[in-house]
Design an enzyme around this catalytic site. Structure first.
Site, PDB file in Angstrom:
ATOM      1  N   ASP A   1      -6.861   0.908  13.961  1.00  0.00           N
ATOM      2  CA  ASP A   1      -7.393  -0.130  13.066  1.00  0.00           C
ATOM      3  C   ASP A   1      -8.665  -0.669  13.719  1.00  0.00           C
ATOM      4  O   ASP A   1      -9.176  -0.079  14.677  1.00  0.00           O
ATOM      5  CB  ASP A   1      -6.345  -1.240  12.858  1.00  0.00           C
TER       6      ASP A   1
ATOM      7  N   SER B   1      -9.683   9.156   9.941  1.00  0.00           N
ATOM      8  CA  SER B   1      -9.132   9.070   8.574  1.00  0.00           C
ATOM      9  C   SER B   1     -10.198   8.721   7.537  1.00  0.00           C
ATOM     10  O   SER B   1      -9.922   8.718   6.339  1.00  0.00           O
ATOM     11  CB  SER B   1      -8.019   8.017   8.530  1.00  0.00           C
TER      12      SER B   1
ATOM     13  N   ASN C   1     -11.041  -3.859   3.004  1.00  0.00           N
ATOM     14  CA  ASN C   1      -9.761  -4.565   2.842  1.00  0.00           C
ATOM     15  C   ASN C   1     -10.017  -6.004   2.421  1.00  0.00           C
ATOM     16  O   ASN C   1     -11.030  -6.588   2.787  1.00  0.00           O
ATOM     17  CB  ASN C   1      -9.013  -4.568   4.182  1.00  0.00           C
TER      18      ASN C   1
ATOM     19  N   LYS D   1       0.841  -1.205   0.000  1.00  0.00           N
ATOM     20  CA  LYS D   1       0.000   0.000   0.000  1.00  0.00           C
ATOM     21  C   LYS D   1       0.877   1.257   0.000  1.00  0.00           C
ATOM     22  O   LYS D   1       0.652   2.178  -0.774  1.00  0.00           O
ATOM     23  CB  LYS D   1      -0.920  -0.011   1.230  1.00  0.00           C
TER      24      LYS D   1
ATOM     25  N   ALA E   1     -17.745  -2.439   3.430  1.00  0.00           N
ATOM     26  CA  ALA E   1     -18.113  -3.063   4.718  1.00  0.00           C
ATOM     27  C   ALA E   1     -17.024  -4.063   5.094  1.00  0.00           C
ATOM     28  O   ALA E   1     -15.940  -3.683   5.520  1.00  0.00           O
ATOM     29  CB  ALA E   1     -19.476  -3.721   4.603  1.00  0.00           C
TER      30      ALA E   1
ATOM     31  N   LYS F   1       2.424  -3.854  10.886  1.00  0.00           N
ATOM     32  CA  LYS F   1       1.090  -3.956  11.468  1.00  0.00           C
ATOM     33  C   LYS F   1       1.254  -4.577  12.843  1.00  0.00           C
ATOM     34  O   LYS F   1       2.244  -5.275  13.104  1.00  0.00           O
ATOM     35  CB  LYS F   1       0.210  -4.860  10.593  1.00  0.00           C
TER      36      LYS F   1
HETATM   37  P1  NAI Z   1     -17.203   0.940   9.898  1.00  0.00           P
HETATM   38  O1  NAI Z   1     -17.177  -0.131  10.902  1.00  0.00           O
HETATM   39  O2  NAI Z   1     -17.407   2.359  10.338  1.00  0.00           O
HETATM   40  O3  NAI Z   1     -18.350   0.639   8.803  1.00  0.00           O
HETATM   41  C1  NAI Z   1     -18.626  -0.601   8.289  1.00  0.00           C
HETATM   42  C2  NAI Z   1     -20.129  -0.647   8.025  1.00  0.00           C
HETATM   43  O4  NAI Z   1     -20.417  -1.862   7.325  1.00  0.00           O
HETATM   44  C3  NAI Z   1     -20.966  -0.659   9.299  1.00  0.00           C
HETATM   45  O5  NAI Z   1     -21.959   0.360   9.233  1.00  0.00           O
HETATM   46  C4  NAI Z   1     -21.594  -2.062   9.308  1.00  0.00           C
HETATM   47  O6  NAI Z   1     -22.891  -2.059   9.887  1.00  0.00           O
HETATM   48  C5  NAI Z   1     -21.627  -2.375   7.837  1.00  0.00           C
HETATM   49  N1  NAI Z   1     -21.697  -3.805   7.524  1.00  0.00           N
HETATM   50  C6  NAI Z   1     -21.092  -4.850   8.150  1.00  0.00           C
HETATM   51  N2  NAI Z   1     -21.383  -5.996   7.538  1.00  0.00           N
HETATM   52  C7  NAI Z   1     -22.173  -5.683   6.487  1.00  0.00           C
HETATM   53  C8  NAI Z   1     -22.782  -6.451   5.468  1.00  0.00           C
HETATM   54  N3  NAI Z   1     -22.643  -7.763   5.413  1.00  0.00           N
HETATM   55  N4  NAI Z   1     -23.532  -5.790   4.540  1.00  0.00           N
HETATM   56  C9  NAI Z   1     -23.689  -4.454   4.606  1.00  0.00           C
HETATM   57  N5  NAI Z   1     -23.121  -3.680   5.553  1.00  0.00           N
HETATM   58  C10 NAI Z   1     -22.377  -4.297   6.470  1.00  0.00           C
HETATM   59  O7  NAI Z   1     -15.852   0.791   9.059  1.00  0.00           O
HETATM   60  P2  NAI Z   1     -15.167   1.853   8.102  1.00  0.00           P
HETATM   61  O8  NAI Z   1     -14.132   2.603   8.845  1.00  0.00           O
HETATM   62  O9  NAI Z   1     -16.201   2.605   7.355  1.00  0.00           O
HETATM   63  O10 NAI Z   1     -14.394   0.889   7.109  1.00  0.00           O
HETATM   64  C11 NAI Z   1     -15.063   0.211   6.064  1.00  0.00           C
HETATM   65  C12 NAI Z   1     -14.087  -0.730   5.377  1.00  0.00           C
HETATM   66  O11 NAI Z   1     -12.994   0.022   4.847  1.00  0.00           O
HETATM   67  C13 NAI Z   1     -13.463  -1.774   6.311  1.00  0.00           C
HETATM   68  O12 NAI Z   1     -13.277  -2.963   5.587  1.00  0.00           O
HETATM   69  C14 NAI Z   1     -12.123  -1.160   6.665  1.00  0.00           C
HETATM   70  O13 NAI Z   1     -11.180  -2.148   6.983  1.00  0.00           O
HETATM   71  C15 NAI Z   1     -11.771  -0.476   5.357  1.00  0.00           C
HETATM   72  N6  NAI Z   1     -10.841   0.649   5.536  1.00  0.00           N
HETATM   73  C16 NAI Z   1     -11.169   1.704   6.338  1.00  0.00           C
HETATM   74  C17 NAI Z   1     -10.283   2.761   6.491  1.00  0.00           C
HETATM   75  C18 NAI Z   1     -10.632   3.963   7.315  1.00  0.00           C
HETATM   76  O14 NAI Z   1      -9.921   4.992   7.203  1.00  0.00           O
HETATM   77  N7  NAI Z   1     -11.688   3.930   8.112  1.00  0.00           N
HETATM   78  C19 NAI Z   1      -8.965   2.767   5.814  1.00  0.00           C
HETATM   79  C20 NAI Z   1      -8.743   1.615   4.940  1.00  0.00           C
HETATM   80  C21 NAI Z   1      -9.656   0.601   4.842  1.00  0.00           C
END
Ligand code: NAI
Length: 376
Positions: free
Chosen positions: A135, A166, A280, A88, A257, A100
């Site tokens: 994370d 972020s 991810n 990345k 998600a 990590k």
């Molecule tokens: P978050 O936890 O705030 O949001 C995830 C959302 O997905 C939640 O609202 C949850 O209810 C929903 N969800 C879970 N399972 C689901 C399903 N089967 N169908 C539909 N919705 C579902 O997480 P965030 O921060 O928004 O991150 C989202 C993705 O992006 C994750 O995979 C995270 O690892 C990745 N990511 C996030 C970064 C960041 O800056 N927050 C940076 C790089 C990657």
């Protein structure tokens, strides 16, 4: 410190059956530089820090706090995730290596300031070769606590001089990636009138929806959380909320998600022409990308599209202004454009093209060190 134990392993055989594979050397011939196990009896801390590669700079990557069933699973995860961070950072043009960390345990049960401080001491013991961040299971507030015992922490709150959440920058990076993919597929970067299925309306998904709506896209979205759906319903009444975006005919599928939603089965039935999202490890197995490519679906590699958060925390270290960080995040457009062009020219998948870009940069940096006489 009497309580704290450290166990170090400098080379570790990689685990098998990883769901997603980074690089053309997936079985770990490019081994990790350093893996540190830390235990603290008093606070119950059990952590592993993996430094995959520091050719480009100190290893930066978040701390995942998760109730792994055993240490083996935790090790497998941290090895895979730290390798991903190397790729990345390299494709994003950052002078950072890949690392990590994982803390084993349920954060809702075992997380305490004392445990986080003990973890901070473990990070500090690496002398800056590993820089930690947030994370899954850790927050910016946790980074503030970790920062009491180490200087090598980013993604702290704005109150203590950090760059805070972020997610907005991650969403901007996904949006920029999506525009680049649109340019590649449809000859125009505009998303006006295109339909985009956003899966996951959490921190990143919500901000992505906001950018898409402003750009004139027709957004179809889903979330398992009623609260997340309701927030979008109120703030963006034109968004069409559905049960499953994978079953809806859309131009773009944006997984924001969980990982592994692209399986052989969903790759066969997907109706979108572009897949680009923040989640991810989107591919359940490496061969799914080939299935997508054969069906003419352009996949933007997740670690490229979701690098906005990493760019933000790298900027925090360098004390860049918000405007400079934003500009760097928007330049993910050029990175994705280059990767998709390379993929077309060489008839390889975008994932293989992205790996090539990262590995070329790592090789060039290693060669430069060697020529300068510091790579002995
Ligand atoms: P978050 O936890 O705030 O949001 C995830 C959302 O997905 C939640 O609202 C949850 O209810 C929903 N969800 C879970 N399972 C689901 C399903 N089967 N169908 C539909 N919705 C579902 O997480 P965030 O921060 O928004 O991150 C989202 C993705 O992006 C994750 O995979 C995270 O690892 C990745 N990511 C996030 C970064 C960041 O800056 N927050 C940076 C790089 C990657």
């Amino acid at each position: 410190m009497d309580n704290e134990q450290q166990r170090e392993e400098t080379t570790v055989a990689s685990s098998e059956n990883r769901p997603h594979i980074f690089g053309s050397d997936p079985d770990g011939i490019r081994s990790h530089e350093r893996v540190l196990f830390g235990h603290d009896r008093e606070t119950g801390l059990r952590a592993i820090i993996a430094i995959h590669d520091t050719t480009l700079g100190p290893a930066l990557g978040g701390t995942r706090f998760y109730p792994y069933v055993d240490e083996e699973r935790a090790l497998e995860d941290v090895l895979r995730l730290s390798r991903g961070m190397t790729y990345k950072a390299a494709t994003s043009g950052l002078d950072l290596g890949g690392g990590k960390a994982v803390i084993i345990g349920d954060p809702a049960v075992v997380k305490s300031d004392q445990l986080l401080e003990a973890y901070g001491r473990l990070v500090e013991s690496l002398g800056g070769s590993y820089i930690t961040a947030g994370d899954v299971g850790t927050t910016s507030q946790d980074m503030d606590v970790i920062g009491r015992s180490t200087a090598h922490v980013v993604a702290r709150t704005e109150a203590v001089g950090g760059s805070g959440d972020s997610a907005p920058m991650t969403a901007l990076g996904v949006f920029s990636s999506l525009r680049a993919a649109a340019q590649n597929v449809w000859g125009s970067e505009t998303l006006d009138g295109r339909s985009v299925g956003v899966e996951g309306l959490g921190k990143v998904g919500y901000h992505l929806v906001s950018l898409l709506v402003a750009a004139g896209a027709r957004v179809v979205a889903t979330d398992v959380s009623a609260q997340a759906r309701q927030r979008v319903e109120v703030d963006f009444p034109d968004v069409d909320l559905v049960d499953d975006v994978l079953r809806v005919p859309v131009d773009v599928y944006a997984p924001c998600a969980m990982g592994a939603t692209l399986t052989p089965s969903t790759a066969e039935s997907l109706q979108a022409q572009i897949v680009c999202g923040a989640a991810n490890n989107q591919l359940s197995t490496a061969d799914v990308e080939l299935l997508l490519t054969r069906r003419g679906i352009r996949w933007v590699p997740d670690y490229v599209a979701n690098a906005g958060g990493l760019i933000q925390v790298a900027g925090e270290r360098q004390r860049l202004t918000r405007a400079d960080v934003r500009q760097q995040v928007e330049s993910i457009f050029d990175t994705v454009e280059g990767i998709l062009r390379l993929s077309g020219e060489q008839a390889i998948t975008p994932g293989a093209a992205a790996d090539q870009v990262a590995e070329a940069r790592l090789r060039a940096a290693a060669e430069e060190c060697h020529l300068a006489g510091v790579g002995v």
